[in-house]
Design an enzyme around this catalytic site. Structure first.
Site, PDB file in Angstrom:
ATOM      1  N   SER A 104       6.865  -4.119  -2.409  1.00 13.77           N
ATOM      2  CA  SER A 104       5.749  -3.558  -2.103  1.00 13.77           C
ATOM      3  C   SER A 104       5.671  -2.168  -1.455  1.00 13.77           C
ATOM      4  CB  SER A 104       5.104  -4.586  -1.197  1.00 13.77           C
ATOM      5  OG  SER A 104       3.768  -4.050  -0.639  1.00 13.77           O
TER       6      SER A 104
ATOM      7  N   TYR B 296       5.401  -9.442   6.978  1.00  5.78           N
ATOM      8  CA  TYR B 296       5.456  -9.557   5.390  1.00  5.78           C
ATOM      9  C   TYR B 296       6.257  -8.450   5.054  1.00  5.78           C
ATOM     10  CZ  TYR B 296       3.977  -8.554   0.532  1.00  5.78           C
ATOM     11  OH  TYR B 296       3.671  -8.357  -0.653  1.00  5.78           O
TER      12      TYR B 296
ATOM     13  N   LYS C 236      10.038  -8.189   2.839  1.00  2.00           N
ATOM     14  CA  LYS C 236      10.413  -7.525   1.448  1.00  2.00           C
ATOM     15  C   LYS C 236      11.445  -6.402   1.793  1.00  2.00           C
ATOM     16  CE  LYS C 236       7.115  -9.172  -1.012  1.00  2.00           C
ATOM     17  NZ  LYS C 236       7.522 -10.125  -2.279  1.00  2.00           N
TER      18      LYS C 236
HETATM   19  P1  NAD Z   1       0.433 -15.076  -6.087  1.00  3.02           P
HETATM   20  O1  NAD Z   1       0.246 -15.782  -4.732  1.00  3.02           O
HETATM   21  O2  NAD Z   1      -0.779 -14.818  -6.897  1.00  3.02           O
HETATM   22  O3  NAD Z   1       1.591 -15.663  -6.717  1.00  3.02           O
HETATM   23  C1  NAD Z   1       2.631 -15.806  -6.124  1.00  3.02           C
HETATM   24  C2  NAD Z   1       3.310 -17.348  -6.773  1.00  3.02           C
HETATM   25  O4  NAD Z   1       4.263 -17.966  -6.089  1.00  3.02           O
HETATM   26  C3  NAD Z   1       2.252 -18.527  -6.743  1.00  3.02           C
HETATM   27  O5  NAD Z   1       2.102 -19.087  -8.003  1.00  3.02           O
HETATM   28  C4  NAD Z   1       2.757 -19.463  -5.775  1.00  3.02           C
HETATM   29  O6  NAD Z   1       2.415 -20.627  -6.059  1.00  3.02           O
HETATM   30  C5  NAD Z   1       4.441 -19.223  -6.010  1.00  3.02           C
HETATM   31  N1  NAD Z   1       5.150 -19.375  -4.984  1.00  3.02           N
HETATM   32  C6  NAD Z   1       5.091 -19.086  -3.496  1.00  3.02           C
HETATM   33  N2  NAD Z   1       5.955 -19.555  -2.804  1.00  3.02           N
HETATM   34  C7  NAD Z   1       6.920 -20.230  -3.721  1.00  3.02           C
HETATM   35  C8  NAD Z   1       8.069 -20.818  -3.583  1.00  3.02           C
HETATM   36  N3  NAD Z   1       8.643 -21.140  -2.219  1.00  3.02           N
HETATM   37  N4  NAD Z   1       8.645 -21.660  -4.385  1.00  3.02           N
HETATM   38  C9  NAD Z   1       8.353 -21.473  -5.797  1.00  3.02           C
HETATM   39  N5  NAD Z   1       6.773 -20.664  -6.022  1.00  3.02           N
HETATM   40  C10 NAD Z   1       6.308 -20.233  -5.100  1.00  3.02           C
HETATM   41  O7  NAD Z   1       0.698 -13.406  -5.514  1.00  3.02           O
HETATM   42  P2  NAD Z   1       0.831 -12.175  -6.363  1.00  3.02           P
HETATM   43  O8  NAD Z   1      -0.227 -11.303  -6.098  1.00  3.02           O
HETATM   44  O9  NAD Z   1       0.933 -12.725  -8.088  1.00  3.02           O
HETATM   45  O10 NAD Z   1       2.217 -11.598  -6.050  1.00  3.02           O
HETATM   46  C11 NAD Z   1       3.439 -11.844  -6.673  1.00  3.02           C
HETATM   47  C12 NAD Z   1       4.632 -11.196  -5.825  1.00  3.02           C
HETATM   48  O11 NAD Z   1       4.193  -9.565  -5.807  1.00  3.02           O
HETATM   49  C13 NAD Z   1       4.585 -11.661  -4.317  1.00  3.02           C
HETATM   50  O12 NAD Z   1       6.107 -11.403  -4.254  1.00  3.02           O
HETATM   51  C14 NAD Z   1       3.991 -10.563  -3.590  1.00  3.02           C
HETATM   52  O13 NAD Z   1       4.481 -10.403  -2.559  1.00  3.02           O
HETATM   53  C15 NAD Z   1       4.173  -9.362  -4.532  1.00  3.02           C
HETATM   54  N6  NAD Z   1       3.218  -8.069  -4.286  1.00  3.02           N
HETATM   55  C16 NAD Z   1       1.741  -8.354  -4.548  1.00  3.02           C
HETATM   56  C17 NAD Z   1       0.780  -7.473  -4.276  1.00  3.02           C
HETATM   57  C18 NAD Z   1      -0.476  -8.022  -4.545  1.00  3.02           C
HETATM   58  O14 NAD Z   1      -1.410  -7.061  -3.962  1.00  3.02           O
HETATM   59  N7  NAD Z   1      -0.755  -8.753  -5.216  1.00  3.02           N
HETATM   60  C19 NAD Z   1       1.358  -6.184  -3.646  1.00  3.02           C
HETATM   61  C20 NAD Z   1       2.736  -6.043  -3.607  1.00  3.02           C
HETATM   62  C21 NAD Z   1       3.598  -7.142  -3.886  1.00  3.02           C
END
Ligand code: NAD
Ligand code: UDP
Length: 346
Positions: free
Chosen positions: A124, A148, A152
């Protein structure tokens, strides 16, 4: 051979499944559904006309991961699974270090043990912390200001160490700016539990009437209209960047077997510009009220996109209008997200 997509049922993961399936790759989703609904994966199959494999499990469970990777002859991993709420990470840091850092350590250990050494990791822009110069290049110092962001950065460091230790590894670290929007079908999109933390889903819920008004966190920043500026990127562009990055892994020489790349558009929009754009895209009013700044927010943040263009031959094509109209299409079709559908199937 299949690609394992951890967190594949989530917001970005489900869009990634569509993109990978459409490009002909076979996909196995590994998710504990702690922040998602399996309905998203049915919709992925509906969009693509292809099936995927679903393995319910937790990334902290190394032996299950090993079994799954062997069972499906996985060749690489796209790693989305983790917790992502900045505020919650300050209240419950141990949960964040457990899921994000220990979880990724277990995943990497399982990959090493099974000889699966190709990985794309969801990082991120928050790893940069307070920008010292804009646009943010990948060489900017890394100084996250919340737990958080630190999870990362710790994972990024772990990945760089691992890649340096063994030239068989191929690792791509992707630093996302602000993913928004939804698939143009309106079948999959962002489905936050409870009150949305992020701007776009909050605006969308105001436009549908689910919430009365948006709180704009501060209008006294040194930006063109005083509200915070961010680099919003359409989620479909974002996942297309993953496909390019995954293909790039196979071409990396063993002497340079990892990379870190920004995924953004390079354009910054203010909160009020987002409100106006959404009003245009939805033809609905989005009432708002200016309130205190939210602690930890920076004034401005947007990406330098040159490295992504040069290394991955990738740029974001979709504009702000697409981001708003696709979000609107998704929330109009699914005002209660996936929950309504899974309830009616019970
Ligand atoms: P999200 O919460 O929609 O998806 C994450 C998924 O991981 C979910 O389906 C959840 O059930 C699953 N999960 C969480 N912990 C788990 C575990 N211990 N074991 C198995 N599954 C698990 O989030 P997203 O927005 O799709 O983000 C995906 C990734 O991208 C994350 O790592 C997040 O930190 C990163 N990210 C997201 C954003 C954003 O704004 N959405 C920005 C930067 C980085
Ligand atoms: N924001 C806002 N009201 C909200 C949510 C966010 O004014 O209800 C602002 C926030 O202060 C920031 C921008 O919108 O300037 C983007 O915030 P978001 O949480 O979506 O992303 P991030 O802070 O991670 O960049």
């Amino acid at each position: 051979m299949s690609i394992l997509i951890t967190g594949g049922a989530g917001y970005i993961g489900s869009h990634c499944c569509v993109s990978f399936l459409e490009s002909g790759l076979d996909v196995v989703v590994f998710d504990n559904f702690s922040n998602s609904n399996p309905e998203s994966l049915k919709r992925v199959e509906q969009i693509t006309g292809r099936s995927l494999k679903i393995e319910q499990g937790d990334i902290r469970d190394q032996s299950t991961l090993e079994t799954v990777m062997k069972r499906h002859a996985c060749e690489g991993v796209i790693h989305f699974a983790g917790l992502k709420a900045v505020g919650e990470s300050s209240q419950d840091p141990l949960a964040y270090y457990d899921n994000n850092v220990i979880g990724t350590h277990r995943l990497l250990s399982a990959m090493d043990a099974t000889g699966v050494r190709k990985l794309i990791f969801s990082s991120s822009a928050t790893v940069y912390g307070e920008p010292k110069s804009l646009p943010l290049t990948e060489e900017h110092s890394l100084n996250p200001v919340n737990p958080y962001g630190r999870t990362k950065l710790f994972v990024e460091d772990m990945l760089r160490d691992l890649a340096a230790s063994n030239s068989e590894w191929r690792v791509g670290i992707l630093r996302y700016f602000n993913p928004v929007g939804a698939h143009s079908s309106g079948l999959i999109g962002e489905d936050p539990l409870g009150v949305p933390n992020n701007l776009m889903p909050f605006i969308a819920q105001v436009a549908t009437g689910r919430r009365e008004r948006l709180n704009v966190f501060g209008d006294d920043y040194p930006t063109r209209d005083g509200t915070g500026v961010r680099d919003y990127i359409h989620v479909v562009d974002l996942v297309e960047g993953h496909l390019q990055a995954y293909e790039k892994l196979a071409k990396l020489p063993s002497s340079s077997n990892s990379f870190s790349v920004n995924l953004g558009t390079g354009n910054g929009y203010s909160v009020l510009e987002m409100v106006k754009a959404f009003e245009r895209g939805s033809n609905q009013p989005v009432p708002y009220e200016v309130v205190e700044r939210r602690s930890g927010d920076v004034a401005e943040c947007y990406a330098d996109t040159q490295k992504a263009e040069e290394l991955l031959a990738w740029t974001a094509d979709r504009n702000l209008g697409d981001m708003c109209s696709d979000t609107w299409h998704w929330v109009r079709k699914n005002p209660l997200g996936y929950a309504a559908e899974s309830d009616s199937n019970d």
